[in-house]
Design an enzyme around this catalytic site. Structure first.
Site, mmCIF file in Angstrom:
data_model
loop_
_atom_site.group_PDB
_atom_site.id
_atom_site.type_symbol
_atom_site.label_atom_id
_atom_site.label_comp_id
_atom_site.label_asym_id
_atom_site.label_seq_id
_atom_site.Cartn_x
_atom_site.Cartn_y
_atom_site.Cartn_z
ATOM 1 N N PRO A 17 0.883 -1.167 -0.050
ATOM 2 C CG PRO A 17 -0.125 -0.992 2.344
ATOM 3 C CD PRO A 17 0.510 -1.950 1.183
ATOM 4 N NE ARG A 47 3.576 11.569 -5.618
ATOM 5 C CZ ARG A 47 3.556 10.138 -5.539
ATOM 6 N NH1 ARG A 47 4.598 9.630 -5.450
ATOM 7 N NH2 ARG A 47 2.547 9.606 -5.392
ATOM 8 N NE ARG A 140 3.925 9.813 -0.209
ATOM 9 C CZ ARG A 140 3.537 8.670 -0.755
ATOM 10 N NH1 ARG A 140 4.358 7.747 -0.465
ATOM 11 N NH2 ARG A 140 2.701 8.550 -1.518
ATOM 12 N NE ARG A 151 -1.890 8.245 -3.873
ATOM 13 C CZ ARG A 151 -0.772 7.929 -4.356
ATOM 14 N NH1 ARG A 151 0.030 7.514 -3.751
ATOM 15 N NH2 ARG A 151 -0.794 8.190 -5.609
ATOM 16 C CG ASP A 172 7.985 -2.966 13.213
ATOM 17 O OD1 ASP A 172 7.875 -1.730 13.275
ATOM 18 O OD2 ASP A 172 7.569 -3.710 14.115
HETATM 19 P P1 5GP Z 1 2.672 6.434 -7.069
HETATM 20 O O1 5GP Z 1 1.414 7.317 -7.786
HETATM 21 O O2 5GP Z 1 2.636 6.866 -5.747
HETATM 22 O O3 5GP Z 1 3.965 6.540 -7.801
HETATM 23 O O4 5GP Z 1 2.256 4.952 -7.477
HETATM 24 C C1 5GP Z 1 0.801 4.487 -7.167
HETATM 25 C C2 5GP Z 1 0.750 3.130 -7.150
HETATM 26 O O5 5GP Z 1 0.947 2.716 -8.605
HETATM 27 C C3 5GP Z 1 1.764 2.079 -6.613
HETATM 28 O O6 5GP Z 1 0.996 1.250 -5.575
HETATM 29 C C4 5GP Z 1 2.657 1.469 -7.684
HETATM 30 O O7 5GP Z 1 3.067 0.436 -7.099
HETATM 31 C C5 5GP Z 1 1.515 1.480 -8.688
HETATM 32 N N1 5GP Z 1 2.110 1.263 -9.951
HETATM 33 C C6 5GP Z 1 3.128 1.984 -10.360
HETATM 34 N N2 5GP Z 1 3.469 1.371 -11.697
HETATM 35 C C7 5GP Z 1 2.350 0.370 -11.925
HETATM 36 C C8 5GP Z 1 2.168 -0.356 -13.247
HETATM 37 O O8 5GP Z 1 2.905 -0.406 -14.167
HETATM 38 N N3 5GP Z 1 1.086 -1.213 -13.064
HETATM 39 C C9 5GP Z 1 0.219 -1.003 -11.931
HETATM 40 N N4 5GP Z 1 -0.801 -1.889 -11.926
HETATM 41 N N5 5GP Z 1 0.372 -0.526 -10.796
HETATM 42 C C10 5GP Z 1 1.539 0.361 -10.855
#
Ligand code: 5GP
Length: 190
Positions: A17, A47, A140, A151, A172
């Site tokens: 998560p 970001r 964060r 989220r 942990d």
């Molecule tokens: P963030 O926006 O925080 O970088 O990522 C959000 C979520 O998107 C994270 O849980 C990450 O594991 C997931 N994620 C990143 N790349 C991929 C992808 O290529 N496929 C899928 N299904 N989820 C992804």
């Protein structure tokens, strides 16, 4: 799945998560050049500090649609009800061809999609307690309250799916979690 059956390297799916510390774990793993990250495509905005082609391939909605039509993705999903993310087959193949332990940082939906078609090792990174996620997400400071709530909602569902993974590692103590994952992957690759 096409070229990936006769592979030289190894595929690792890492899920967990939002706020669990996955990015920190991955950054540390990548300091060892036996590991390499499969850079996903996404429609979300970069970001601060994120670099196109390094953290993600940042695509417009139209570009993402075109990659779907071209069958470039092994899987793709809408994550947290907002942006789309997808694993590019060419990206994974390149890493595996180079004999790397390829890390796919993907969400649970993506894992469930790939689980039956890809020969991979899967690891779910879990928090010691649910409240830890909320605290980490808020500290964060990169998301607003609504995004954080969304989220956390996703996190509840993701945690309920953790038993489907080959391994669950509780983050942990960060250095212990990194060491555990490192050992798990190197043992499987031996
Ligand atoms: P963030 O926006 O925080 O970088 O990522 C959000 C979520 O998107 C994270 O849980 C990450 O594991 C997931 N994620 C990143 N790349 C991929 C992808 O290529 N496929 C899928 N299904 N989820 C992804």
């Amino acid at each position: 799945m096409r070229g990936l059956i006769t592979r030289k390297g190894m595929l690792t799916i890492l899920s967990g998560p939002s706020g669990v510390g996955k990015s920190t774990i991955i950054a540390k793993l990548l300091t060892d050049d036996r590991f390499a990250l499969s850079v996903s495509a996404t429609t979300r905005q970069p970001r601060d500090g994120e670099i196109d082609g390094v953290h993600y391939h940042f695509l417009s909605e139209q570009e993402f649609d075109a990659r779907i039509e071209a069958h470039d993705f092994l899987e793709y999903a809408t994550v947290h009800g907002s942006s789309r993310y997808g694993t590019l087959e060419a990206e994974v193949e390149k890493l595996v061809e180079n004999g790397k332990i390829a890390i796919l940082d993907i969400d649970v939906q993506g894992f469930l999609d790939l689980q039956t078609t890809l020969d991979s090792t899967s690891i779910f990174v879990a928090p010691p307690r649910f409240e830890v996620l909320e605290k980490r997400l808020r500290s964060r400071g990169s998301e607003n309250d609504e995004t954080i709530e969304r989220r956390l909602e996703t996190a509840r569902w993701e945690l309920s799916q953790q038993d489907r993974y080959d391994h669950v590692v509780v983050n942990d103590d960060l250095s212990v979690a990194i060491q555990t994952i490192n050992e798990l992957l190197l043992a499987e690759d031996a």
